[in-house]
Motif scaffolding. Structure first.
Motif, short mmCIF file in Angstrom:
data_model
loop_
_atom_site.label_atom_id
_atom_site.label_comp_id
_atom_site.label_asym_id
_atom_site.label_seq_id
_atom_site.Cartn_x
_atom_site.Cartn_y
_atom_site.Cartn_z
N UNK A 256 41.74 18.22 -29.87
CA UNK A 256 41.42 19.49 -30.53
C UNK A 256 40.09 19.39 -31.28
N UNK A 257 39.84 18.26 -31.92
CA UNK A 257 38.57 18.07 -32.63
C UNK A 257 37.39 18.07 -31.66
N UNK A 258 37.58 17.49 -30.50
CA UNK A 258 36.52 17.45 -29.49
C UNK A 258 36.17 18.86 -29.04
N UNK A 259 37.19 19.68 -28.77
CA UNK A 259 36.94 21.04 -28.32
C UNK A 259 36.32 21.90 -29.41
N UNK A 260 36.76 21.75 -30.65
CA UNK A 260 36.15 22.54 -31.73
C UNK A 260 34.69 22.14 -31.92
N UNK A 261 34.38 20.85 -31.78
CA UNK A 261 32.99 20.39 -31.86
C UNK A 261 32.16 20.97 -30.74
N UNK A 262 32.73 21.05 -29.56
CA UNK A 262 32.00 21.61 -28.42
C UNK A 262 31.73 23.10 -28.64
N UNK A 263 32.73 23.83 -29.17
CA UNK A 263 32.55 25.25 -29.43
C UNK A 263 31.50 25.49 -30.51
N UNK A 264 31.47 24.64 -31.52
CA UNK A 264 30.45 24.77 -32.57
C UNK A 264 29.06 24.53 -32.00
N UNK A 265 28.93 23.54 -31.13
CA UNK A 265 27.63 23.26 -30.52
C UNK A 265 27.17 24.43 -29.65
N UNK A 266 28.09 25.07 -28.96
CA UNK A 266 27.74 26.23 -28.13
C UNK A 266 27.32 27.39 -29.02
N UNK A 267 28.00 27.58 -30.14
CA UNK A 267 27.62 28.67 -31.05
C UNK A 267 26.25 28.45 -31.67
N UNK A 268 25.88 27.19 -31.93
CA UNK A 268 24.57 26.88 -32.49
C UNK A 268 23.46 27.19 -31.49
N UNK A 269 23.66 26.82 -30.22
CA UNK A 269 22.65 27.06 -29.19
C UNK A 269 23.35 27.57 -27.94
N UNK A 270 23.53 28.91 -27.84
CA UNK A 270 24.27 29.45 -26.70
C UNK A 270 23.45 29.57 -25.42
N UNK A 271 22.17 29.17 -25.45
CA UNK A 271 21.37 29.29 -24.23
C UNK A 271 21.90 28.35 -23.16
N UNK A 272 21.90 28.86 -21.96
CA UNK A 272 22.46 28.12 -20.84
C UNK A 272 21.38 27.27 -20.20
N UNK A 273 21.67 26.02 -19.94
CA UNK A 273 20.73 25.16 -19.23
C UNK A 273 21.11 25.15 -17.76
N UNK A 274 20.18 25.54 -16.93
CA UNK A 274 20.43 25.62 -15.50
C UNK A 274 20.12 24.27 -14.87
N UNK A 275 21.08 23.75 -14.14
CA UNK A 275 20.88 22.48 -13.44
C UNK A 275 20.57 22.77 -11.98
N UNK A 276 19.76 21.91 -11.40
CA UNK A 276 19.38 22.09 -10.00
C UNK A 276 20.50 21.57 -9.11
N UNK A 277 20.93 22.37 -8.18
CA UNK A 277 22.00 22.00 -7.26
C UNK A 277 21.37 21.53 -5.94
N UNK A 278 21.91 20.47 -5.40
CA UNK A 278 21.44 19.96 -4.11
C UNK A 278 22.25 20.60 -3.00
N UNK A 279 21.55 21.04 -1.96
CA UNK A 279 22.25 21.59 -0.81
C UNK A 279 22.80 20.45 0.03
N UNK A 280 23.92 20.67 0.69
CA UNK A 280 24.45 19.63 1.57
C UNK A 280 23.48 19.33 2.71
N UNK A 281 23.45 18.10 3.15
CA UNK A 281 22.49 17.71 4.18
C UNK A 281 22.80 18.37 5.52
#
Length: 87
Positions: A30-55
């Protein structure tokens, strides 16, 4: 989590192996999830990761045989049946 751990320890170890590797227990989960939610509230911007297409693409349907290939396969099956009948 507690009931599974008490009743079936083997199943608990297999299902929650990644949690156990990272030292996550039901007490600190529960502490881990509350910490994660607090971090999201501090910086809600989404970081886009590059996806690799299958070969290569998966082919779900078998490749169709040409007329000549089907004819040759039929000929070999008929020859096998004739050889089997002759014995």
């Amino acid at each position: 989590l507690v009931t599974v751990r008490e009743e079936e320890p083997d199943k608990y170890a297999s299902h929650f192996a990644k949690y156990l590797e990272n030292d996550m227990t039901e007490e600190n989960l529960e502490d881990i999830y509350t910490g994660a939610h607090e971090a999201i509230r501090e910086d809600p911007s989404r970081t886009v990761t590059k996806k690799n297409k299958p070969s290569d693409k998966k082919k779900w349907k078998p490749v169709k045989l040409t007329y000549e290939e089907r004819k040759a396969a039929l000929k070999t099956r008929l020859e096998a049946l004739k050889a089997e009948a002759d014995e």
